[in-house]
Design an enzyme around this catalytic site. Structure first.
Site, PDB file in Angstrom:
ATOM      1  N   HIS A  22       0.843  -1.208   0.000  1.00 35.60           N
ATOM      2  CA  HIS A  22       0.000   0.000   0.000  1.00 35.60           C
ATOM      3  C   HIS A  22       0.878   1.257   0.000  1.00 35.60           C
ATOM      4  O   HIS A  22       0.636   2.196  -0.751  1.00 35.60           O
ATOM      5  CB  HIS A  22      -0.876   0.061   1.257  1.00 35.60           C
ATOM      6  CG  HIS A  22      -1.947  -0.977   1.345  1.00 35.60           C
ATOM      7  ND1 HIS A  22      -2.197  -1.676   2.506  1.00 35.60           N
ATOM      8  CD2 HIS A  22      -2.861  -1.412   0.446  1.00 35.60           C
ATOM      9  CE1 HIS A  22      -3.211  -2.504   2.318  1.00 35.60           C
ATOM     10  NE2 HIS A  22      -3.634  -2.369   1.073  1.00 35.60           N
ATOM     11  N   LYS A  46     -18.239  -5.539   7.868  1.00 37.77           N
ATOM     12  CA  LYS A  46     -17.008  -6.311   7.670  1.00 37.77           C
ATOM     13  C   LYS A  46     -16.335  -6.576   9.015  1.00 37.77           C
ATOM     14  O   LYS A  46     -16.271  -5.685   9.868  1.00 37.77           O
ATOM     15  CB  LYS A  46     -16.055  -5.490   6.780  1.00 37.77           C
ATOM     16  CG  LYS A  46     -15.452  -6.292   5.629  1.00 37.77           C
ATOM     17  CD  LYS A  46     -14.639  -5.361   4.748  1.00 37.77           C
ATOM     18  CE  LYS A  46     -13.858  -6.108   3.697  1.00 37.77           C
ATOM     19  NZ  LYS A  46     -13.120  -5.193   2.827  1.00 37.77           N
ATOM     20  N   ARG A  95      -1.998  -6.057  -8.419  1.00 37.65           N
ATOM     21  CA  ARG A  95      -0.926  -7.023  -8.161  1.00 37.65           C
ATOM     22  C   ARG A  95      -0.861  -8.122  -9.202  1.00 37.65           C
ATOM     23  O   ARG A  95       0.201  -8.637  -9.510  1.00 37.65           O
ATOM     24  CB  ARG A  95      -1.129  -7.678  -6.783  1.00 37.65           C
ATOM     25  CG  ARG A  95      -0.740  -6.780  -5.644  1.00 37.65           C
ATOM     26  CD  ARG A  95      -1.303  -7.286  -4.355  1.00 37.65           C
ATOM     27  NE  ARG A  95      -2.761  -7.176  -4.369  1.00 37.65           N
ATOM     28  CZ  ARG A  95      -3.532  -7.405  -3.333  1.00 37.65           C
ATOM     29  NH1 ARG A  95      -3.006  -7.809  -2.205  1.00 37.65           N
ATOM     30  NH2 ARG A  95      -4.833  -7.256  -3.421  1.00 37.65           N
ATOM     31  N   SER A 132      -3.023  -7.882   2.688  1.00 39.55           N
ATOM     32  CA  SER A 132      -3.445  -7.716   4.080  1.00 39.55           C
ATOM     33  C   SER A 132      -3.994  -9.030   4.627  1.00 39.55           C
ATOM     34  O   SER A 132      -3.730  -9.388   5.780  1.00 39.55           O
ATOM     35  CB  SER A 132      -4.520  -6.633   4.187  1.00 39.55           C
ATOM     36  OG  SER A 132      -3.992  -5.370   3.859  1.00 39.55           O
TER      37      SER A 132
HETATM   38  P1  ADP Z   1     -10.023  -2.986  -0.487  1.00 42.96           P
HETATM   39  O1  ADP Z   1     -10.767  -3.719   0.597  1.00 42.96           O
HETATM   40  O2  ADP Z   1     -10.692  -1.727  -0.929  1.00 42.96           O
HETATM   41  O3  ADP Z   1      -9.580  -3.841  -1.645  1.00 42.96           O
HETATM   42  P2  ADP Z   1      -7.275  -3.022   0.404  1.00 42.96           P
HETATM   43  O4  ADP Z   1      -6.730  -2.326   1.599  1.00 42.96           O
HETATM   44  O5  ADP Z   1      -7.236  -4.506   0.415  1.00 42.96           O
HETATM   45  O6  ADP Z   1      -8.720  -2.445   0.251  1.00 42.96           O
HETATM   46  O7  ADP Z   1      -6.519  -2.536  -0.909  1.00 42.96           O
HETATM   47  C1  ADP Z   1      -6.514  -1.195  -1.275  1.00 42.96           C
HETATM   48  C2  ADP Z   1      -5.821  -1.040  -2.625  1.00 42.96           C
HETATM   49  O8  ADP Z   1      -4.454  -1.375  -2.501  1.00 42.96           O
HETATM   50  C3  ADP Z   1      -6.358  -1.931  -3.744  1.00 42.96           C
HETATM   51  O9  ADP Z   1      -6.320  -1.206  -4.946  1.00 42.96           O
HETATM   52  C4  ADP Z   1      -5.379  -3.076  -3.801  1.00 42.96           C
HETATM   53  O10 ADP Z   1      -5.337  -3.667  -5.085  1.00 42.96           O
HETATM   54  C5  ADP Z   1      -4.097  -2.319  -3.495  1.00 42.96           C
HETATM   55  N1  ADP Z   1      -3.089  -3.206  -2.937  1.00 42.96           N
HETATM   56  C6  ADP Z   1      -3.220  -4.067  -1.919  1.00 42.96           C
HETATM   57  N2  ADP Z   1      -2.052  -4.705  -1.668  1.00 42.96           N
HETATM   58  C7  ADP Z   1      -1.168  -4.213  -2.563  1.00 42.96           C
HETATM   59  C8  ADP Z   1       0.228  -4.473  -2.843  1.00 42.96           C
HETATM   60  N3  ADP Z   1       0.907  -5.384  -2.163  1.00 42.96           N
HETATM   61  N4  ADP Z   1       0.823  -3.788  -3.840  1.00 42.96           N
HETATM   62  C9  ADP Z   1       0.110  -2.882  -4.550  1.00 42.96           C
HETATM   63  N5  ADP Z   1      -1.190  -2.583  -4.347  1.00 42.96           N
HETATM   64  C10 ADP Z   1      -1.822  -3.244  -3.371  1.00 42.96           C
END
Ligand code: ADP
Length: 164
Positions: A22, A46, A95, A132
């Site tokens: 992130h 959630k 990803r 995550s």
């Molecule tokens: P959501 O529940 O909205 O998907 P996340 O916190 O899981 O929220 O992800 C937020 C954003 O960050 C999404 O666009 C996801 O694809 C991106 N993301 C998550 N992990 C990574 C990573 N390791 N590298 C790049 N982008 C990521």
């Protein structure tokens, strides 16, 4: 400076917890924009790993050195939040092809429903496997996740570990 329109975007997500992946998207996105709002979504339905307020606090600490990044939170639809902020561009990370097919659907829906565009940054190769949900799984089983989350997130994640 021919273009006087500020380039603003919102990076929405759960950030539960914030990962190095992130943070990489936030840094690279902020470098291309005038202002980036990182918006922590709160979905009461959630099941949370870290409380919403903690996720916001971690992000605030982690982006403190980035002058054009602001951390905020919202409940409900992302496009409604974007409208309230007067921002019409979302930033998301990709990803792999699974992310792409999901994000493609969401981005098209957001454009039709809310008139909001989405721009994507590919994950850094060193972060492409970081998620995550995997971090939560490893942390719950007592594994060492210090290479996967920013130092600001580590104590909070470890606290949850100990409670289990
Ligand atoms: P959501 O529940 O909205 O998907 P996340 O916190 O899981 O929220 O992800 C937020 C954003 O960050 C999404 O666009 C996801 O694809 C991106 N993301 C998550 N992990 C990574 C990573 N390791 N590298 C790049 N982008 C990521």
């Amino acid at each position: 400076m021919g273009n006087s329109v500020a380039r603003k975007a919102i990076f929405p997500g759960s950030f539960d917890p914030l990962t190095n992946g992130h943070l990489d998207i936030i840094r690279r996105g902020a470098a291309m924009l005038d202002e980036l709002i990182v918006a922590v979504g709160h979905n009461p339905l959630k099941i949370e790993f870290l409380p919403h307020t903690t996720r916001v606090e971690i992000l605030r600490q982690a982006v403190a050195d980035l002058g054009n990044v602001r951390v905020d939170s919202f409940v409900g639809l992302t496009v409604e939040y974007a409208r309230r902020q007067g921002v019409s561009v979302l930033l998301r990370g990709l990803r792999n092809s699974a992310d792409l097919s999901r994000e493609f659907q969401v981005a098209l829906t957001n454009r039709v429903v809310g008139g909001v565009e989405t721009i994507f940054l590919m994950a850094g190769p060193e972060h492409a496997y970081t998620s995550s949900s995997l971090i939560k799984e490893v942390a719950r089983m007592g594994g060492d996740i210090s290479a996967l989350v920013p130092p600001q997130a580590l104590p909070y994640v470890q606290k949850v570990e100990k409670r289990k």
